[in-house]
Design an enzyme around this catalytic site. Sequence first.
Site, PDB file in Angstrom:
ATOM      1  N   TYR A 152      42.025   8.819   5.332  1.00 29.18           N
ATOM      2  CA  TYR A 152      42.885   9.872   5.884  1.00 29.18           C
ATOM      3  C   TYR A 152      44.164  10.009   5.069  1.00 29.18           C
ATOM      4  CZ  TYR A 152      39.490   9.222   9.556  1.00 29.18           C
ATOM      5  OH  TYR A 152      38.293   9.114  10.223  1.00 29.18           O
ATOM      6  N   LYS A 198      27.803  -1.006   8.634  1.00 31.32           N
ATOM      7  CA  LYS A 198      28.765  -0.468   9.604  1.00 31.32           C
ATOM      8  C   LYS A 198      28.864  -1.410  10.789  1.00 31.32           C
ATOM      9  CE  LYS A 198      29.834   3.473  12.512  1.00 31.32           C
ATOM     10  NZ  LYS A 198      29.602   4.891  12.792  1.00 31.32           N
ATOM     11  N   CYS A 222      26.757  11.160  17.934  1.00 27.82           N
ATOM     12  CA  CYS A 222      27.742  10.800  18.967  1.00 27.82           C
ATOM     13  C   CYS A 222      28.763  11.894  19.269  1.00 27.82           C
ATOM     14  CB  CYS A 222      28.445   9.486  18.624  1.00 27.82           C
ATOM     15  SG  CYS A 222      29.446   9.562  17.137  1.00 27.82           S
ATOM     16  N   ARG A 224      28.776   0.238  21.550  1.00 23.59           N
ATOM     17  CA  ARG A 224      27.801   0.454  20.470  1.00 23.59           C
ATOM     18  C   ARG A 224      27.229  -0.851  19.904  1.00 23.59           C
ATOM     19  NH1 ARG A 224      28.943   5.731  20.324  1.00 23.59           N
ATOM     20  NH2 ARG A 224      30.871   6.602  19.440  1.00 23.59           N
ATOM     21  N   CYS A 264      25.184   7.269  19.823  1.00 23.69           N
ATOM     22  CA  CYS A 264      24.733   7.811  18.537  1.00 23.69           C
ATOM     23  C   CYS A 264      23.242   8.161  18.523  1.00 23.69           C
ATOM     24  CB  CYS A 264      25.052   6.825  17.418  1.00 23.69           C
ATOM     25  SG  CYS A 264      26.805   6.413  17.338  1.00 23.69           S
ATOM     26  N   ARG A 301      37.654   8.199  17.818  1.00 24.80           N
ATOM     27  CA  ARG A 301      36.967   8.691  19.013  1.00 24.80           C
ATOM     28  C   ARG A 301      37.848   9.664  19.785  1.00 24.80           C
ATOM     29  NH1 ARG A 301      33.846   2.938  20.203  1.00 24.80           N
ATOM     30  NH2 ARG A 301      32.770   2.949  18.185  1.00 24.80           N
ATOM     31  N   CYS A 303      25.350  12.087  12.485  1.00 20.39           N
ATOM     32  CA  CYS A 303      25.295  11.236  13.678  1.00 20.39           C
ATOM     33  C   CYS A 303      25.173  12.135  14.899  1.00 20.39           C
ATOM     34  CB  CYS A 303      26.536  10.352  13.785  1.00 20.39           C
ATOM     35  SG  CYS A 303      26.266   8.954  14.912  1.00 20.39           S
ATOM     36  N   LYS A 359      31.999  -0.094   5.981  1.00 15.01           N
ATOM     37  CA  LYS A 359      32.925   0.381   7.014  1.00 15.01           C
ATOM     38  C   LYS A 359      33.072  -0.598   8.164  1.00 15.01           C
ATOM     39  CE  LYS A 359      32.962   4.187  10.228  1.00 15.01           C
ATOM     40  NZ  LYS A 359      32.189   5.251  10.755  1.00 15.01           N
TER      41      LYS A 359
HETATM   42  C1  PBG Z   1      30.082   8.316  14.039  1.00 14.45           C
HETATM   43  C2  PBG Z   1      31.225   7.786  13.267  1.00 14.45           C
HETATM   44  C3  PBG Z   1      32.307   7.008  13.698  1.00 14.45           C
HETATM   45  C4  PBG Z   1      33.163   6.891  12.610  1.00 14.45           C
HETATM   46  C5  PBG Z   1      32.571   7.554  11.549  1.00 14.45           C
HETATM   47  N1  PBG Z   1      31.358   8.085  11.970  1.00 14.45           N
HETATM   48  C6  PBG Z   1      32.640   6.486  15.035  1.00 14.45           C
HETATM   49  C7  PBG Z   1      31.857   5.405  15.640  1.00 14.45           C
HETATM   50  O1  PBG Z   1      30.896   4.883  15.097  1.00 14.45           O
HETATM   51  O2  PBG Z   1      32.202   5.110  16.782  1.00 14.45           O
HETATM   52  C8  PBG Z   1      34.486   6.194  12.608  1.00 14.45           C
HETATM   53  C9  PBG Z   1      35.451   6.654  11.590  1.00 14.45           C
HETATM   54  C10 PBG Z   1      36.849   6.243  11.815  1.00 14.45           C
HETATM   55  O3  PBG Z   1      37.173   5.432  12.698  1.00 14.45           O
HETATM   56  O4  PBG Z   1      37.700   6.761  11.078  1.00 14.45           O
HETATM   57  N2  PBG Z   1      29.126   7.401  14.429  1.00 14.45           N
END
Ligand code: PBG
Length: 328
Positions: free
Chosen positions: A319, A201, A124, A223, A132, A211, A122, A254
């Site tokens: 995690y 997602k 971001c 986003r 992103c 973040r 990504c 996700k």
């Molecule tokens: C990057 C990304 C994100 C997460 C994984 N890859 C953040 C987002 O999309 O803002 C989130 C993972 C998490 O919250 O544990 N785009």
Amino acid sequence: MEFPATRLRRLRSTEAMRSLVRETHLHPGALIYPLFICEGEGVRREISSMPGVFNLSIDEALKEVEACASLGIGGLLLFGIPDEKDELGSGAYATDGIVQRGLRAIKATGDPKSLVVIADVCLCEYTSHGHCGIVNRDGEHFEVENDSSVALLAKAAASLAEAGADIVAPSDMMDGRIAAMRTALDEAGKQSTPILSYASKFSSAFYGPFRDAADSAPQFGDRRTYQMDAANLREAMREIEQDIVEGADMLLMKPAMPYLDVIREARNRFDLPMGAYQVSGEYSMLHAAFQRGWLEPERTMLESLLGIRRAGADFIVTYFAKDAAKLL
Ligand code: PBG
């Protein structure tokens, strides 16, 4: 028939009995542990909203790799926290980018063969604006461009594979990225590198703590023009279908807990290997309750993971991977 002929409690009488009839199982090999790699040496900086999760310099990350391997964890998911960011997120596809260097360091240790090393793809974490993709800004109005962003994301995927990633995992939600990445990987001689697509997602408030961890909050806007609306299950199925057509090898769903129905529906419809990401906010909210003594940590953690497996996920990015693996 005398009441009650059927007594379901008969099969719950002892742990041995329950174990025999258990339908869903957790094992460390199906858990993937995220790592946030930053610059420097000897750096192990705890993320305030995620107890027990750290920003790690490469030398510290290597210790985690070893710890995860010895716990039998299935894989790692690498994120980068670069020192410098720019409009085009060039750190994401730099040969000496932070994750690229981390990957080479992991591979140089003769990388534990039991662990699959996955690189998140990504922009971001690498863009100064925190979006992103490439941002086209006109006063108050801004747009995250699709096709120009896809070109950079494809470069990032190839660069991460060249640095040693076993799998690349795009999380950007641009249209057409899987096809572009497949082409870029093949052209880089990485025909054998699989793509794990974050196909489904959602635009989620549960990414908040991530973040903080990755310093990737958008500096303006949100986003919602590229990540999916939380209300849409059918659209998620279309996203997945599209990514399969474009060449995705595996799927990642996700967030997990607020979207278990989406995971179940995807499992029913598609035969690709599928994982789910128990995201930062899911972890943080459970930890907040653990800290107050409101929930019992071990049982709650395992139940949260079991629910995701029962919904149909083959593997889980979490995690809790290390904590759970210690108990399993
Ligand atoms: C990057 C990304 C994100 C997460 C994984 N890859 C953040 C987002 O999309 O803002 C989130 C993972 C998490 O919250 O544990 N785009």
